[in-house]
Design a protein around this motif. Structure first.
Motif, PDB file in Angstrom:
ATOM      1  N   PRO A 177     -19.569 130.996  85.422  1.00 56.79           N
ATOM      2  CA  PRO A 177     -20.451 129.825  85.685  1.00 56.79           C
ATOM      3  C   PRO A 177     -21.161 129.326  84.116  1.00 56.79           C
ATOM      4  CG  PRO A 177     -21.727 131.853  85.773  1.00 56.79           C
ATOM      5  CD  PRO A 177     -20.391 132.457  85.297  1.00 56.79           C
ATOM      6  N   ARG A 324     -22.384 133.000  91.189  1.00 58.93           N
ATOM      7  CA  ARG A 324     -20.939 133.106  90.614  1.00 58.93           C
ATOM      8  C   ARG A 324     -21.119 134.342  89.235  1.00 58.93           C
ATOM      9  NH1 ARG A 324     -19.088 127.050  88.634  1.00 58.93           N
ATOM     10  NH2 ARG A 324     -17.633 128.219  87.925  1.00 58.93           N
ATOM     11  N   ASP A 327     -18.128 136.915  89.437  1.00 55.93           N
ATOM     12  CA  ASP A 327     -17.147 136.315  89.288  1.00 55.93           C
ATOM     13  C   ASP A 327     -16.112 137.298  88.424  1.00 55.93           C
ATOM     14  OD1 ASP A 327     -17.732 134.959  91.387  1.00 55.93           O
ATOM     15  OD2 ASP A 327     -17.394 133.102  90.524  1.00 55.93           O
TER      16      ASP A 327
END
Length: 327
Positions: A177, A324, A327
């Motif tokens: 992000p 995010r 991730d």
């Protein structure tokens, strides 16, 4: 390449405040016109009566600086990120934004600055403010501005690479992000919502100056809002056990609730309005008239900026980042 001869400068100690000199010169680093670092200096001092202070300049190989010192500086930068340090930085940014509001308020609306049909610049399609912002970002990209993860261009498409030596900024943000950029939303908010509140109606012909004031204020607002990524990362590291279940469940509302501190937001809004009141008053030599005359702009505009857009967009950045984060 021959090693330069060390140099010694001698000064009587009574002419100096030794703690200040020591803090300034242990160590000091100089950068010449070339891209390599040229010297580090050290201070040697023995506090004896009638003695002299000796400054010894030594010239290490460039790799001593580039491979050892700068990575340590980047690591040190990473270690200073705490909620307290971030809040202090955001408080300083308030000053920059308020002064930016004052600068833009000097000019009326100057609608030609934003009219695509007015400028008619050869080889360019768009308004004068777009022309100023795009060209400024082009130059600043060449100067390395956007290699800093805290900086975000409004027109990232086709920006040239940096032409200057890169600095190894700390990789504090999570890679996934870290690239979030909501400047399109900030641009829309600025021209549709904020500017009508800030600028009085009228036209004084200072279109280039108006666009320059817009650029400065836009970049300050963008920097403050995107700092939310650093705030989000610190909050996550402080309490991963609280955030991870919400992130895995993609619970946007739950993440928003967890990172929201209503009392802090209200404190920020009040502080910004008070600063705007103080910074925006006309000062005279007659102290009795201070604060009673014409103000440079309406301080409630600063408060509304933070309440209606700055804080909500910062929290939007934080939520998008955290969702995010795994991730």
């Amino acid at each position: 390449m021959a090693t330069p001869t060390p140099h010694f400068l001698l000064f009587p100690p009574q002419f100096f405040f030794l703690p200040i000199i020591a803090n300034l010169l242990i160590p000091c680093i100089a950068r010449p016109s070339s891209s390599s670092l040229s010297f580090v200096c050290y201070i040697k001092y023995k506090p004896q009566k009638g003695s002299l202070i000796t400054f010894q300049f030594q010239f290490p190989q460039p790799h001593f600086i580039s491979r050892t010192l700068i990575p340590r500086m980047a690591k040190a930068e990473e270690n200073v990120y705490t909620l307290a340090s971030l809040r202090e930085h955001l408080i300083r940014q308030e000053d920059t934004i308020i002064y930016g509001l004052i600068e833009r308020a000097k000019f009326p609306s100057n609608s030609n600055t934003y009219d695509d049909k007015y400028a008619q610049i050869p080889g360019f399609s768009g308004s004068l403010v777009e022309f100023v912002v795009k060209n400024a970002e082009d130059v600043q990209a060449k100067a390395g501005r956007y290699t800093n993860p805290k900086e975000h261009p409004f027109f990232p498409e086709n920006l040239p690479p940096s032409n200057v030596p890169s600095y190894p900024f700390s990789q504090f943000l999570h890679p996934g992000p870290a690239s979030i950029n909501i400047n399109k939303s900030i641009w829309k908010m600025y021209f549709q919502d904020l500017l009508p509140l800030l600028a009085t109606s009228g036209d004084d012909g200072n279109y280039a100056q108006t666009a320059a004031a817009d650029l400065s204020l836009l970049q300050a607002i963008s920097s403050r809002i995107h700092y939310g990524k650093f705030v989000a990362e610190v909050k996550f590291r402080d309490a991963p056990q609280d955030y991870e279940p919400l992130i895995r469940a993609k619970d946007r509302e739950g993440v928003m609730k967890l990172l929201t501190f209503t009392d802090v937001e209200e404190t920020v809004r009040k502080r910004v309005e008070k600063k705007a009141t103080v910074f925006g008053q006309e000062v005279s030599l007659d102290s009795d008239n201070d604060g009673n005359g014409k103000r440079k702009f309406d301080p409630t505009v600063a408060s509304r900026l933070y309440k209606n857009w700055m804080i909500p967009l910062t929290k939007e950045i934080e939520v998008e980042y955290l969702l995010r984060r795994l991730d």
